[in-house]
Design an enzyme around this catalytic site. Sequence first.
Site, short mmCIF file in Angstrom:
data_model
loop_
_atom_site.label_atom_id
_atom_site.label_comp_id
_atom_site.label_asym_id
_atom_site.label_seq_id
_atom_site.Cartn_x
_atom_site.Cartn_y
_atom_site.Cartn_z
N ARG A 85 -4.57 0.81 -0.22
CA ARG A 85 -4.19 -0.61 -0.25
C ARG A 85 -4.23 -1.19 -1.66
O ARG A 85 -5.20 -0.99 -2.40
CB ARG A 85 -5.13 -1.43 0.65
CG ARG A 85 -4.69 -2.90 0.75
CD ARG A 85 -5.67 -3.74 1.51
NE ARG A 85 -5.22 -5.13 1.61
CZ ARG A 85 -6.00 -6.17 1.86
NH1 ARG A 85 -7.30 -5.99 2.07
NH2 ARG A 85 -5.51 -7.39 1.90
N LEU A 86 -3.18 -1.90 -1.99
CA LEU A 86 -3.14 -2.77 -3.16
C LEU A 86 -3.20 -4.19 -2.62
O LEU A 86 -2.24 -4.68 -2.01
CB LEU A 86 -1.85 -2.55 -3.96
CG LEU A 86 -1.72 -3.33 -5.28
CD1 LEU A 86 -2.72 -2.83 -6.30
CD2 LEU A 86 -0.30 -3.22 -5.83
N SER A 87 -4.32 -4.85 -2.79
CA SER A 87 -4.55 -6.15 -2.16
C SER A 87 -3.79 -7.25 -2.89
O SER A 87 -4.03 -7.48 -4.08
CB SER A 87 -6.05 -6.48 -2.16
OG SER A 87 -6.78 -5.43 -1.58
N ASN A 111 3.63 -0.97 4.33
CA ASN A 111 3.83 -1.04 2.89
C ASN A 111 4.89 -2.09 2.61
O ASN A 111 6.01 -1.98 3.10
CB ASN A 111 4.28 0.33 2.35
CG ASN A 111 4.66 0.27 0.88
OD1 ASN A 111 4.17 -0.55 0.12
ND2 ASN A 111 5.54 1.17 0.48
N ASP A 122 0.01 -11.24 5.92
CA ASP A 122 1.36 -11.02 6.45
C ASP A 122 1.44 -9.82 7.38
O ASP A 122 2.33 -9.74 8.23
CB ASP A 122 2.37 -10.90 5.32
CG ASP A 122 2.05 -9.75 4.36
OD1 ASP A 122 0.89 -9.34 4.29
OD2 ASP A 122 2.97 -9.29 3.66
N SER A 150 11.61 -9.33 -10.44
CA SER A 150 12.64 -8.70 -11.24
C SER A 150 14.01 -9.01 -10.66
O SER A 150 14.12 -9.56 -9.56
CB SER A 150 12.40 -7.18 -11.29
OG SER A 150 13.22 -6.56 -12.26
N GLY A 151 15.08 -8.66 -11.39
CA GLY A 151 16.42 -9.10 -11.03
C GLY A 151 17.31 -8.08 -10.36
O GLY A 151 18.52 -8.28 -10.28
N CYS A 203 0.84 -1.19 0.00
CA CYS A 203 0.00 0.00 0.00
C CYS A 203 0.87 1.23 0.00
O CYS A 203 2.09 1.16 -0.07
CB CYS A 203 -0.92 0.00 1.22
SG CYS A 203 -0.06 0.29 2.79
#
EC number: 6.3.5.4
Length: 645
Positions: free
Chosen positions: A50-52, A79, A104, A370-371, A2
């Site tokens: 929030r990004l769920s 976040n 979490d 991503s790396g 979030c």
Amino acid sequence: MCGLLGLIAASGNAEDFVQATGSSLTCMRHRGPDEDGTWNDADVVYGFNRLSIIDLAHSHQPLQWGPEDQPNRYALTFNGEIYNYKELRSELKDKGYTFATDGDSETIVVGYHHWGRDVVHHLRGMFAFAVWDSVDKTMYLARDQFGIKPLYWATTDRGTLFASEKKCLLSMADKADIDLSLDKRAIEHYMDLQYVPEPESLHTGIRRLESGCCATVKPGEKPEVHRWFTPRFPETSVNKENIDSEISKIEHALEDSVAKHMRADVTVGSFLSGGIDSTAIAALAKRHNPNLLTFTTGFEREGYSEVDVAAESAEAIGVEHIVKVVSPEEFAEAVPRIIWYLDDPVADPALVPLYFVAAEARKHVKVVLSGEGADELFGGYNIYHEPLSLTPFEKIPSFAKKGLRTLAQRLPDGVRGKSLLERGTTPLEERYYGNARSFSFDQLRRVIPWAKKEWNHTDVTTPIYEKSQGWDPVARMQHLDLFTWLRGDILVKADKMTMANSLELRVPFLDKEVFNVAQSLPTSMKLTHGTSKWALRQAMERIVPPHVLNRRKLGFPVPIRHWLAGDELYGWAEDIITSSEAGEIVDLGATRSMLEEHRSSMTSGSGPDHSRRLWTVLAFLIWYGIFVDKSITPDIPEPTYPVEM
């Protein structure tokens, strides 16, 4: 995942800030379009977007928790992601704790009650969070080891404010009496390094909690900051018989990290370029998602695209691959929007293709791997070979080195051996300042005449070098990059450009268990056989395709050198310079002359390449127009993504 925003009021009047907090949340709705809201008590107000990602129907924020005798003692806003949350929940349940959610976030607050400030040492993930203890009247703030997730803050007589994005604090500046004067020293550091180094920002009254740090704050008091994580690269040696064992450790640690990073209740994809880092991550992710989608980007110019190599890799590892090609027109049109998302300028043109590939990925997935971080941990930058090439100079006495350096400086530019002599006789602390520096001091004075010689990169690098005295020089360079280029450029653009598109980016290399393996590798296992990241390449031999395994590191090529001299971006750059109101900071005439010189050099085939210096100044001028004189208003799209994908 979030965007968080909070305030600890100095005088028990948090309710006075609730409305302003709610209004400020709109500045970062892109970080969390699924839910938003505020919470407060007498001392604290929280806001969140929030990004769920995990436990979609629950784990709402702010999250309150307390033991049976003190219900709702704690309030959390968070976040990031904790990848070992299942293991931690099990451990805490065995100690008698109960959980109301399956996510979490609750692990952090329960862990804080049990371990106190040491909870951060138990977390495996990326995070910036705040825990308010309403009994002890103490706020605990923390960031992850590497600085993957940001946290800006400001302390005034009204209280301490903190947020995932500086824009939120800017919007509350009048209400909270935040000093918004420009920090000229931070501006010079930006021009010198191409990014604003932590803990600075370009506004005097707004700083950042540094990576690997935590802080405690009480109402009416200033924050007390503590460093909880200090990366180390101890000098080690490995017997020939143990090399295979060390390589096996890398493979197992990375495989486990990717498995943990795949934990989500939404679809996870992966970025895929032409290099070993992202290819290794995608190949390992494919084991957990047979229908993995991968994404890459390139340009409409030959030689400036890794699309073909990435497509070959995608076919070899058996994943569906999606490509976004960026035109010069799209590139230029997006830059003001990108700088608005950044909060402070970062003079890395690779931001632009990253923004576009993130936008493309968000049409299909909600999370990507991503790396980032592999180069810093495993010795991937070509410049790390330099100490090995300069080994013969170690036998020369200091007084003789000083004389040779003076001689080298007097030699005309272009004389064979001049550069080698200069580098070989210059101490590492003076020679290496990270992966990018745009200007020499004389060049800098040309565009910002007020520059002070005592304000330079050594402000940033000297304290870091002091902590690595006696280490192997390559390890010292890696250590420096963790505190400079990684957290100043790499992770800023990774977070900001993906979150601009409401996309969560996860970086499995920057995992504490992977770091524990990488930090003990001797230089001989990083740089050998004429290559970099040798041990990592060996560990990935059975995982990545042969055409990628030993491919030389190229970085992400962006054709600004040609575009700024040609029809693609010359006129665009000229308009930015001539229309800018930043003349009190930048010599606009000198900048215009630099643009002309660059065009002449590219046309004639000889002369200075000013492209990176120009890009550094142009990014600042756009930033100034957006955040200072408000002459530039970027077109910011409204996020309209569904809750679940």
